[in-house]
Scaffold this motif. Structure first.
Motif, PDB file in Angstrom:
ATOM      1  N   CYS A 113       0.832  -1.201   0.000  1.00  0.00           N
ATOM      2  CA  CYS A 113       0.000   0.000   0.000  1.00  0.00           C
ATOM      3  C   CYS A 113       0.869   1.254   0.000  1.00  0.00           C
ATOM      4  O   CYS A 113       1.680   1.446   0.907  1.00  0.00           O
ATOM      5  N   SER A 139       1.172   5.616  -0.158  1.00  0.00           N
ATOM      6  CA  SER A 139       0.549   6.652   0.682  1.00  0.00           C
ATOM      7  C   SER A 139      -0.821   7.064   0.165  1.00  0.00           C
ATOM      8  O   SER A 139      -1.728   7.357   0.954  1.00  0.00           O
ATOM      9  N   ASN A 140      -0.995   7.083  -1.142  1.00  0.00           N
ATOM     10  CA  ASN A 140      -2.287   7.445  -1.720  1.00  0.00           C
ATOM     11  C   ASN A 140      -3.351   6.415  -1.341  1.00  0.00           C
ATOM     12  O   ASN A 140      -4.462   6.760  -0.945  1.00  0.00           O
ATOM     13  N   LYS A 186      -3.206   4.377   1.194  1.00  0.00           N
ATOM     14  CA  LYS A 186      -3.404   4.429   2.645  1.00  0.00           C
ATOM     15  C   LYS A 186      -4.388   5.524   3.035  1.00  0.00           C
ATOM     16  O   LYS A 186      -5.210   5.330   3.933  1.00  0.00           O
ATOM     17  N   SER A 187      -4.326   6.667   2.365  1.00  0.00           N
ATOM     18  CA  SER A 187      -5.270   7.742   2.690  1.00  0.00           C
ATOM     19  C   SER A 187      -6.693   7.350   2.292  1.00  0.00           C
ATOM     20  O   SER A 187      -7.656   7.681   2.995  1.00  0.00           O
ATOM     21  N   LYS A 188      -6.847   6.638   1.185  1.00  0.00           N
ATOM     22  CA  LYS A 188      -8.174   6.160   0.780  1.00  0.00           C
ATOM     23  C   LYS A 188      -8.704   5.131   1.775  1.00  0.00           C
ATOM     24  O   LYS A 188      -9.895   5.120   2.101  1.00  0.00           O
ATOM     25  N   GLU A 204      -7.893   5.019   4.955  1.00  0.00           N
ATOM     26  CA  GLU A 204      -8.228   5.756   6.167  1.00  0.00           C
ATOM     27  C   GLU A 204      -9.600   6.412   6.040  1.00  0.00           C
ATOM     28  O   GLU A 204     -10.401   6.380   6.982  1.00  0.00           O
ATOM     29  N   ASN A 205      -9.898   6.969   4.870  1.00  0.00           N
ATOM     30  CA  ASN A 205     -11.213   7.576   4.651  1.00  0.00           C
ATOM     31  C   ASN A 205     -12.322   6.538   4.739  1.00  0.00           C
ATOM     32  O   ASN A 205     -13.382   6.797   5.322  1.00  0.00           O
ATOM     33  N   SER A 246     -10.011  12.177  12.816  1.00  0.00           N
ATOM     34  CA  SER A 246      -9.294  13.408  12.522  1.00  0.00           C
ATOM     35  C   SER A 246     -10.299  14.500  12.171  1.00  0.00           C
ATOM     36  O   SER A 246     -11.472  14.230  11.931  1.00  0.00           O
ATOM     37  N   ARG A 303     -12.387  16.688  10.124  1.00  0.00           N
ATOM     38  CA  ARG A 303     -12.885  16.586   8.766  1.00  0.00           C
ATOM     39  C   ARG A 303     -14.267  17.211   8.707  1.00  0.00           C
ATOM     40  O   ARG A 303     -15.106  16.938   9.575  1.00  0.00           O
TER      41      ARG A 303
END
Length: 74
Positions: free
Chosen positions: A47, A49-50, A52-54, A56-57, A69, A71
């Motif tokens: 995975c 970073s891109n 991983k952010s998806k 996390e969302n 966080s 948001r």
């Protein structure tokens, strides 16, 4: 340690699976691992970073994270 090319290929495969099905990113990674025989632990190292952010969302949307966080509710 996976190369950037392997990580990019994995991310593209997951994005395509999400686009072509009604899976979220978490479900898409699990399904991809089932289809290819890839272990979940190996998928975690692939995975970027891109991705991983998806993830996390998706986890925030499904209330899977302990700490949220800041948001805006859109």
């Amino acid at each position: 340690m996976p190369t950037k090319e392997e990580m990019s290929k994995f991310a593209k495969a997951i994005d395509a699976l999400v686009a072509n099905t009604d899976y979220n990113y978490i479900e898409a990674i699990v399904e991809y691992c089932k289809l290819t025989g890839l272990e979940i632990e190996v998928a975690a190292t692939l995975c970027n970073s891109n991705l991983k952010s998806k993830l996390e969302n998706d986890a925030m949307d499904n209330n899977m994270l302990k700490v949220k966080s800041s948001r805006l509710p859109i």
